[in-house]
Design an enzyme around this catalytic site. Structure first.
Site, short mmCIF file in Angstrom:
data_model
loop_
_atom_site.label_atom_id
_atom_site.label_comp_id
_atom_site.label_asym_id
_atom_site.label_seq_id
_atom_site.Cartn_x
_atom_site.Cartn_y
_atom_site.Cartn_z
N ASP A 1 0.84 -1.19 0.00
CA ASP A 1 0.00 0.00 0.00
C ASP A 1 0.88 1.25 0.00
OD1 ASP A 1 -1.64 2.23 0.92
OD2 ASP A 1 -3.16 0.73 1.40
N ASN B 1 0.27 4.16 0.87
CA ASN B 1 0.10 5.00 2.05
C ASN B 1 0.68 4.38 3.31
OD1 ASN B 1 -1.39 7.11 0.76
ND2 ASN B 1 -3.17 5.75 0.73
N GLU B 2 1.06 3.11 3.24
CA GLU B 2 1.55 2.44 4.44
C GLU B 2 3.05 2.14 4.30
OE1 GLU B 2 -1.17 -0.31 6.41
OE2 GLU B 2 -2.70 0.20 4.92
N MET B 3 3.42 0.92 3.91
CA MET B 3 4.84 0.59 3.82
C MET B 3 5.42 0.88 2.43
SD MET B 3 4.61 -2.83 6.20
CE MET B 3 6.35 -3.14 6.45
#
Length: 330
Positions: free
Chosen positions: A127, A129-131
């Protein structure tokens, strides 16, 4: 002896209440074994590898964020923030969920978009927006680390290091993250002094007047379903995954209640800082709207009843074994 006109005596009423409470206790008996799927059976090699991957920040593009960044064992396997912190230090819109007892889960994430732990394991990695780590890049990066190549070959002799095996190792480790017995469990097992009278009254409220059990059922205290509980935000929740069902608007997965005292703040948006605030929300502070769960009705709990309910919830916290951070391969 029966009272006048056949009315039950105080002793008889107490006995009936005790029998009813014992019957309820049986519904909360802990399972004896951790379930593992046939296509990803438990092995110690897979679990050890999954633990290394879980704590390794190299799974992120920045090499600074690991799974444990948002799921810290010291914080109830959450992160202590209202909402998670993602790539580039951006604040995400939802609270980090605990990974405790996920082996018994049916769907995953607040909105249930993953149908297995194996599917769930890779989603935060890729993702943006994450990792923010493309999976093909992750495989290439890990293959350059000789220690990982050997560990994958040990855990997966026929296939070695692949995207699918990264997911399987991570999922296997996550299934082993299980809360220990809490005071409540010892009480369920028959140790009457394991919890106090306030908590016992709270247990009755939980299963009765407060109606918590309508959603927080079973030993892990979740029905693994989705409900709009009337929090005042614009996140559409489950409706973003399954459209066309009014009841799924603003509906989020029922979280389990184990180790709650380590997991503040609460709710999918991290908006409630204390258990007292959570009880007040359910008592009478929820937002009325068409998608609101039919279980959400004013409870009219007294101050004493709220205190008893919280006393019960606190008995669900266990003393878990310390988690030793693994030595990562170079």
């Amino acid at each position: 002896m029966p009272g006048p006109f056949g009315a039950a005596s105080a002793n008889e009423l107490a006995l009936k209440k005790g029998v009813a409470q014992n019957t309820l206790r049986e519904e909360y008996t802990r399972p004896r074994f951790i379930p593992f799927p046939e296509d990803n059976a438990y092995t110690p090699e897979k679990t050890a590898l999954g633990k290394m991957l879980f704590f390794d920040p190299r799974l992120s593009k920045s090499n600074a964020t690991s799974c444990s960044t948002c799921h810290n064992p010291s914080l109830g396997w959450e992160d202590g923030n209202p909402t998670a912190i993602g790539a580039g230090e951006q604040k995400l819109k939802r609270h980090s969920q605990t990974i405790l007892n996920l082996a018994w889960g049916e769907t995953f994430f607040w909105d249930g978009r993953a149908l297995s732990l194996e599917e769930q394991a890779l989603m935060p990695i890729r993702d943006s927006n994450e990792m923010n780590q493309p999976l093909d890049s992750l495989v290439d990066e890990l293959k350059k680390i000789p220690g990982y190549a050997a560990l994958f070959n040990d855990a997966f002799p026929n296939s070695g290091l692949t995207e699918g095996n990264i997911a399987k190792a991570l999922a296997t480790y996550q299934r082993t993250v299980v809360s220990n017995k809490a005071p409540f469990d010892h009480w369920v097992d028959g140790r009457e002094q394991a919890i106090d009278d306030a908590a016992k009254r709270g247990f009755d409220l939980f299963n009765g007047k407060a109606r918590c059990v309508a959603c927080h059922s079973g030993w892990n205290f979740t029905d693994d379903s989705y409900h709009d509980i009337g929090l005042p935000d614009d996140d559409i929740g489950r409706a973003g995954v399954v459209s066309g069902i009014e009841q799924f608007r603003h509906a989020f997965k029922t979280p389990g209640l184990r180790n709650l005292t380590s997991r503040a703040p609460y709710m999918h948006d991290g908006s409630l800082n204390t258990l007292e605030a959570v009880i007040d929300h359910y008592n009478d502070e929820f937002v009325e709207r068409p998608s609101l769960s039919s279980e959400m009705r004013p409870l009219d709990l007294t101050a004493g009843e709220k205190a008893d309910l919280i006393a019960f919830l606190k008995t669900l916290t266990s003393q878990d074994d310390p988690v030793a951070f693994p030595i990562l391969p170079n």
